[in-house]
Design a protein around this motif. Structure first.
Motif, PDB file in Angstrom:
ATOM      1  N   LYS A   1       0.831  -1.207   0.000  1.00  0.00           N
ATOM      2  CA  LYS A   1       0.000   0.000   0.000  1.00  0.00           C
ATOM      3  C   LYS A   1       0.862   1.252   0.000  1.00  0.00           C
ATOM      4  O   LYS A   1       0.519   2.247  -0.627  1.00  0.00           O
ATOM      5  N   ALA A   2       1.998   1.204   0.697  1.00  0.00           N
ATOM      6  CA  ALA A   2       2.923   2.338   0.695  1.00  0.00           C
ATOM      7  C   ALA A   2       3.507   2.565  -0.700  1.00  0.00           C
ATOM      8  O   ALA A   2       3.827   3.697  -1.070  1.00  0.00           O
ATOM      9  N   ALA A   3       3.642   1.497  -1.478  1.00  0.00           N
ATOM     10  CA  ALA A   3       4.154   1.603  -2.849  1.00  0.00           C
ATOM     11  C   ALA A   3       3.047   1.905  -3.855  1.00  0.00           C
ATOM     12  O   ALA A   3       3.305   1.980  -5.051  1.00  0.00           O
ATOM     13  N   GLY A   4       1.802   2.050  -3.378  1.00  0.00           N
ATOM     14  CA  GLY A   4       0.688   2.377  -4.258  1.00  0.00           C
ATOM     15  C   GLY A   4       0.035   1.179  -4.905  1.00  0.00           C
ATOM     16  O   GLY A   4      -0.639   1.312  -5.921  1.00  0.00           O
ATOM     17  N   ILE A   5       0.191   0.005  -4.331  1.00  0.00           N
ATOM     18  CA  ILE A   5      -0.377  -1.228  -4.885  1.00  0.00           C
ATOM     19  C   ILE A   5      -1.642  -1.573  -4.115  1.00  0.00           C
ATOM     20  O   ILE A   5      -1.619  -1.700  -2.893  1.00  0.00           O
ATOM     21  N   GLU A   6      -2.763  -1.713  -4.826  1.00  0.00           N
ATOM     22  CA  GLU A   6      -4.039  -2.043  -4.196  1.00  0.00           C
ATOM     23  C   GLU A   6      -4.464  -3.483  -4.463  1.00  0.00           C
ATOM     24  O   GLU A   6      -4.995  -4.142  -3.588  1.00  0.00           O
ATOM     25  N   SER A   7      -4.248  -3.965  -5.704  1.00  0.00           N
ATOM     26  CA  SER A   7      -4.651  -5.328  -6.056  1.00  0.00           C
ATOM     27  C   SER A   7      -3.474  -6.047  -6.707  1.00  0.00           C
ATOM     28  O   SER A   7      -2.649  -5.436  -7.372  1.00  0.00           O
ATOM     29  N   VAL A   8      -3.416  -7.360  -6.484  1.00  0.00           N
ATOM     30  CA  VAL A   8      -2.296  -8.167  -6.962  1.00  0.00           C
ATOM     31  C   VAL A   8      -2.791  -9.466  -7.571  1.00  0.00           C
ATOM     32  O   VAL A   8      -3.945  -9.848  -7.406  1.00  0.00           O
TER      33      VAL A   8
ATOM     34  N   ALA B   1      -2.707 -10.984   4.261  1.00  0.00           N
ATOM     35  CA  ALA B   1      -2.596  -9.889   3.303  1.00  0.00           C
ATOM     36  C   ALA B   1      -3.980  -9.415   2.871  1.00  0.00           C
ATOM     37  O   ALA B   1      -4.220  -8.217   2.724  1.00  0.00           O
ATOM     38  N   ARG B   2      -4.914 -10.357   2.670  1.00  0.00           N
ATOM     39  CA  ARG B   2      -6.290  -9.988   2.321  1.00  0.00           C
ATOM     40  C   ARG B   2      -6.936  -9.215   3.455  1.00  0.00           C
ATOM     41  O   ARG B   2      -7.633  -8.228   3.229  1.00  0.00           O
ATOM     42  N   LYS B   3      -6.722  -9.686   4.673  1.00  0.00           N
ATOM     43  CA  LYS B   3      -7.326  -9.036   5.835  1.00  0.00           C
ATOM     44  C   LYS B   3      -6.783  -7.608   6.010  1.00  0.00           C
ATOM     45  O   LYS B   3      -7.489  -6.724   6.473  1.00  0.00           O
ATOM     46  N   ALA B   4      -5.531  -7.394   5.609  1.00  0.00           N
ATOM     47  CA  ALA B   4      -4.911  -6.077   5.714  1.00  0.00           C
ATOM     48  C   ALA B   4      -5.345  -5.151   4.571  1.00  0.00           C
ATOM     49  O   ALA B   4      -4.934  -3.990   4.536  1.00  0.00           O
ATOM     50  N   GLY B   5      -6.159  -5.634   3.642  1.00  0.00           N
ATOM     51  CA  GLY B   5      -6.735  -4.778   2.617  1.00  0.00           C
ATOM     52  C   GLY B   5      -6.226  -4.953   1.203  1.00  0.00           C
ATOM     53  O   GLY B   5      -6.607  -4.208   0.313  1.00  0.00           O
ATOM     54  N   LEU B   6      -5.396  -5.953   0.965  1.00  0.00           N
ATOM     55  CA  LEU B   6      -4.889  -6.208  -0.377  1.00  0.00           C
ATOM     56  C   LEU B   6      -5.904  -7.041  -1.142  1.00  0.00           C
ATOM     57  O   LEU B   6      -6.448  -8.006  -0.599  1.00  0.00           O
ATOM     58  N   LYS B   7      -6.187  -6.678  -2.382  1.00  0.00           N
ATOM     59  CA  LYS B   7      -7.165  -7.411  -3.189  1.00  0.00           C
ATOM     60  C   LYS B   7      -6.455  -8.396  -4.102  1.00  0.00           C
ATOM     61  O   LYS B   7      -5.535  -8.039  -4.798  1.00  0.00           O
ATOM     62  N   PHE B   8      -6.943  -9.641  -4.126  1.00  0.00           N
ATOM     63  CA  PHE B   8      -6.368 -10.688  -4.966  1.00  0.00           C
ATOM     64  C   PHE B   8      -7.273 -10.927  -6.153  1.00  0.00           C
ATOM     65  O   PHE B   8      -8.448 -10.875  -6.080  1.00  0.00           O
TER      66      PHE B   8
END
Length: 119
Positions: free
Chosen positions: A85-92, A112-119
Motif C-alpha cells: 500500500k505504501a508503494a501504491g499497490i491495491e490489487s495483486v 494480506a487480504r485481511k490487511a486490505g490487499l485485493k487478490f
C-alpha cells in the motif's frame, strides 16, 4: 539424492505451469511468495517492466520474530500488505511459487487480504 532432485524438478514444473498463466502488470503486480524451510519472502513484481516494486522477507530488518511458522507467515502477510500500500499497490495477482495453498502460504495470503490487499 535422486528423490531430492525429483522433488525440486516437480516444484519447478508446477511453478513454470503457474507462471504461464500468471503475469504481473504495473496496475496489478504479481505477489510472488517463496517459502523455504526457515524463511518466507514476498515480492511485488511488474513482469512487463521487469521490476520489483516492493519486497519483504522474514530475514529483513523490518521483520521481528521467527518466520518459519504459521504465526510468522501471518505477520509477514500483514507487513507485506502495508508495504504494498505504501508503494501504491491495491490489487495483486497471487503466485504461490509452485507450492500447495495451505499452511504458511495460505496464512500469508489470508493476512494480506485481511490487511486490505485485493487478490
Amino acid at each position: 539424492m535422486e528423490r531430492i532432485l525429483k522433488k525440486r524438478y516437480d516444484l519447478r514444473r508446477r511453478h513454470d505451469r503457474l507462471r504461464r498463466k500468471v503475469t504481473g502488470t504495473a496496475e496489478r503486480p504479481r505477489m510472488a511468495v517463496y517459502r523455504s524451510l526457515k524463511n518466507i519472502s514476498v515480492q511485488f513484481i511488474d513482469d512487463v517492466a521487469g521490476r520489483t516494486l516492493a519486497a519483504i522477507s522474514t530475514e529483513s530488518k523490518d521483520f521481528f520474530g521467527y518466520g518459519g511458522n504459521v504465526a510468522g507467515a501471518e505477520k509477514l502477510g500483514a507487513m507485506a500488505a502495508e508495504k504494498a500500500k505504501a508503494a501504491g499497490i491495491e490489487s495483486v495477482v497471487f503466485d504461490k511459487g509452485g507450492r500447495k495453498y495451505h499452511g504458511r502460504v495460505k496464512a500469508l495470503a489470508d493476512a494480506a487480504r485481511k490487511a486490505g490487499l485485493k487478490f
